[in-house]
Enzyme design. Structure first.
Site, PDB file in Angstrom:
ATOM      1  N   ASN A   1       6.342  44.578   9.141  1.00  0.00           N
ATOM      2  CA  ASN A   1       5.858  45.785   8.471  1.00  0.00           C
ATOM      3  C   ASN A   1       4.818  46.479   9.330  1.00  0.00           C
ATOM      4  OD1 ASN A   1       2.995  46.115   7.078  1.00  0.00           O
ATOM      5  ND2 ASN A   1       3.416  43.911   7.175  1.00  0.00           N
TER       6      ASN A   1
ATOM      7  N   THR B   1      -3.555  49.050  11.489  1.00  0.00           N
ATOM      8  CA  THR B   1      -4.607  50.072  11.509  1.00  0.00           C
ATOM      9  C   THR B   1      -5.283  49.989  12.866  1.00  0.00           C
ATOM     10  OG1 THR B   1      -4.977  49.995   9.115  1.00  0.00           O
ATOM     11  CG2 THR B   1      -6.782  50.828  10.477  1.00  0.00           C
TER      12      THR B   1
END
Length: 365
Positions: free
Chosen positions: A118, A186
């Protein structure tokens, strides 16, 4: 059997993220129908056993198997997930402001590898909406942890502001909290695991926790979630920093950026890898943490748990509790009952009367 023979076949023909949302939304809606959570507990619930009940941080965990963060990102389906046998669950990762996450597609199955990749990027509805979602869940049957992170646009030097804001807004609604500094999706987030950045962040978060308790609120546990892709030397530094703080525990581990041994064509996708390829590495990190800390700080083990033996290996390596995610996608909701039943058999085999006796058993003195 129903999931493996029918449900999985249907879901795996869908786009992975669409199937994800269908499951979460479905559990949310079903749990609102009177009597449905009781029915789910009858079908999937784990029979209570004093051998598996765990008490940590003044919280009661009916069994040591939890749901990892990332599935119920917005705290939307807590009653549903609480009804299928888990001993606890995490919601999130949540950020102060809502954010859409990375571009799609961003979730990929690797069936031959029993894995997922993911690169979601902390897509979530934001702290205010999650607070409302959790407020609506009412009385809970299992502890719920809130996994907190920073918004993508927030630079690392201002990260503590985001973590404090999440903790402040969600403090009344979580039983414990997890500081996520280890997602690979991130930019630069994992840099917060090291050196002064980690020390300052933990100081800020724990200061915020203490401020929340000044009005008489309960002092709630705060844990840190670390990555599997760290060297032994780095792990020593991280543990030194964590042990020097009032942090309550560690979750080991998040997803990995490694790709060794994969065979599915989706292996080339960027993002965090979870599932069976992470089983041994996450257990190795747990063992390293326990060896360094000698049980002074509780550990929640996460990464590649598909069988009771996988869970037991992590417990014997030093984990007090464990979490699943990817195996739930591949095995379905009957997984949790099967894991707990298997743990009871393993305890019986080894002559232990309680799961806590197995914690760290494989780590030499």
């Amino acid at each position: 059997m129903l999931y493996r023979s029918i449900g999985k076949h249907i879901f795996f023909r869908m786009d992975a993220e669409k199937a994800h949302h269908l499951v979460v939304n479905g559990l949310d809606k079903v749990s609102r129908i009177p009597g449905m959570t009781s029915w789910m507990k009858t079908i999937y619930g784990t029979p209570p056993s004093p051998k598996l009940n765990v008490k940590l941080w003044d919280l009661e965990f009916p069994n040591p198997i939890g749901l990892a963060a990332g599935l119920d990102k917005n705290g939307q389906a807590v009653p549903g997930f609480s009804s299928i046998g888990f001993g606890f669950m995490e919601v999130g990762t949540v950020t102060p402001k809502p954010q859409p996450g990375n571009d799609r597609p961003r979730l990929f199955r690797l069936p031959e590898d029993l894995a997922l990749i993911n690169r979601m990027g902390f897509n979530n509805v934001g702290a205010d909406q999650m607070a409302e979602n959790l407020r609506r869940t009412g009385q809970r049957t299992i502890p719920v942890a809130v996994n907190i992170g920073k918004n993508k646009i927030t630079p690392n030097e201002e990260a503590e502001r985001d973590y404090r804001e999440c903790l402040r807004k969600l403090y009344p609604y979580g039983d414990f909290f997890v500081v996520n500094i280890s997602s690979p999706n991130t930019p630069d987030l994992r840099k917060l695991q090291h050196g002064d950045d980690l020390r300052k962040l933990l100081e800020a978060v724990m200061e915020e926790r203490d401020q929340q308790t000044q009005s008489g609120a309960q002092k709630k546990p705060v844990l840190v979630k670390i990555a599997p892709d760290i060297s032994g030397e780095d792990l020593e530094y991280i543990m030194d920093t964590i042990l020097a703080s009032p942090v309550s525990g560690i979750i080991a581990t998040n997803t990995t950026i490694r790709r060794e041994g994969l065979v599915h064509r989706n292996a080339s996708e960027t993002g965090g890898l979870s599932g069976k390829p992470l089983t041994d590495r996450s257990t190795e990190v747990i063992r390293g943490i326990y060896r360094l800390t000698r049980g002074r700080i509780p550990i929640i083990g996460c990464g590649g748990i598909f069988t009771a033996q996988d869970a037991y290996d992590k417990i014997r390596a030093g984990a007090n509790l464990v979490e699943v995610y990817t195996a739930l996608i591949y095995e379905g909701p009957a997984l949790i009952k099967r894991l707990n039943a298997g743990l009871l058999e393993l305890l019986e085999r080894d002559g232990w009367s309680h799961i806590s006796e197995a914690v760290g058993a494989d780590v030499p003195e």
